[in-house]
Design an enzyme around this catalytic site. Structure first.
Site, mmCIF file in Angstrom:
data_model
loop_
_atom_site.group_PDB
_atom_site.id
_atom_site.type_symbol
_atom_site.label_atom_id
_atom_site.label_comp_id
_atom_site.label_asym_id
_atom_site.label_seq_id
_atom_site.Cartn_x
_atom_site.Cartn_y
_atom_site.Cartn_z
ATOM 1 N N HIS A 1 -30.360 -22.174 -9.709
ATOM 2 C CA HIS A 1 -29.023 -22.712 -9.429
ATOM 3 C C HIS A 1 -28.926 -23.310 -8.024
ATOM 4 O O HIS A 1 -29.779 -23.064 -7.162
ATOM 5 C CB HIS A 1 -27.973 -21.604 -9.586
ATOM 6 C CG HIS A 1 -28.183 -20.455 -8.620
ATOM 7 N ND1 HIS A 1 -27.804 -20.506 -7.298
ATOM 8 C CD2 HIS A 1 -28.764 -19.243 -8.803
ATOM 9 C CE1 HIS A 1 -28.120 -19.373 -6.697
ATOM 10 N NE2 HIS A 1 -28.723 -18.586 -7.585
ATOM 11 N N GLU B 1 -29.463 -12.739 -13.015
ATOM 12 C CA GLU B 1 -30.293 -12.335 -11.880
ATOM 13 C C GLU B 1 -30.548 -10.836 -11.917
ATOM 14 O O GLU B 1 -29.810 -10.079 -12.569
ATOM 15 C CB GLU B 1 -29.600 -12.741 -10.565
ATOM 16 C CG GLU B 1 -30.374 -12.423 -9.289
ATOM 17 C CD GLU B 1 -31.753 -13.089 -9.225
ATOM 18 O OE1 GLU B 1 -32.592 -12.773 -10.090
ATOM 19 O OE2 GLU B 1 -31.982 -13.895 -8.299
#
Length: 225
Positions: free
Chosen positions: A8, A81
């Site tokens: 990202h 994550e």
């Protein structure tokens, strides 16, 4: 089958060097610009599928890269994550000296010794869900896949440690090489090919899309814009 793993764009916590983990932090203006530039770097690629972490920083990046392409972006919780538990939000400079009493210092410097605090996730747990995602991907899209075909082309937008877990899973490297001397960079891309007979091959492990790199699938090489 060709897999494109993209981290990202920048978030506020990235800029402040705060551990994000599974805290749901949005992109900064710079992060959105990085994602737009990344999209330009892969604009010529006819992706067949897109998967992303459901955390907004990854979902926003995926949408900016995917653009007006047909098809849906599919969120998958296995792409979230690593969970840092009570350490999420903590300011940590990865370049600091190794402190063997600090689990986070070990995570970044000696991952094979990392033992997470209670409520956090281990590297083995991270890699196991990464492997689960890869196994399902191969079952759904790779039964007849050959590396030479480069098809289907699958975009995956996720997070730094998660992508390292994916590369660990697809290469079979030991946990000592979790980072492989390549720090996670916002909107950097890992490219890997899958052959149903031969398995996975890393094509490139750090394509710096946010720096204006354009990926050329016809040559398997990258060149500055």
């Amino acid at each position: 089958m060709r897999l494109y793993l993209v981290r990202h764009g920048q978030t506020e916590w990235n800029a402040l060097k705060r551990l994000q983990g599974q805290s749901d932090i949005a992109l900064t203006d710079l992060g959105r610009k990085q994602a737009i530039t990344a999209g330009q770097g892969v604009a010529a690629i006819d992706f067949d599928y897109c998967y992303c972490s459901p955390l907004q920083r990854a979902a926003q990046t995926a949408q900016l890269i995917w653009g007006s392409r047909a098809g849906n972006i599919v969120p998958d919780a296995r792409l979230m994550e690593i969970a840092f538990g009570p350490d999420e939000g903590r300011v940590f400079d990865r370049s600091k000296a190794l402190d063997p009493s600090d689990p986070i210092s070990l995570f970044f410097n000696q991952p094979e010794l990392y033992v997470p605090h209670e409520g956090a996730e281990s590297i083995a747990q991270l890699t196991a869900r990464a492997q689960s995602f890869l196994s399902d991907l191969c079952a759904q899209h790779g039964a007849q896949a050959t590396a030479a075909q480069l098809s289907p082309r699958i975009l995956v937008v996720a997070h730094g440690a998660l992508i390292k877990g994916l590369t660990l899973a697809l290469t079979g490297r030991p946990v000592e090489r979790f980072w492989n001397n390549i720090p996670p960079i916002n909107c950097a891309m890992v490219v890997a090919d899958y052959d149903a007979r031969a398995g996975w091959t890393i094509v490139d492990e750090c394509v710096r899309l946010a720096d204006g790199v354009i990926w050329h699938d016809d040559t398997g090489a990258q060149a500055p814009a």
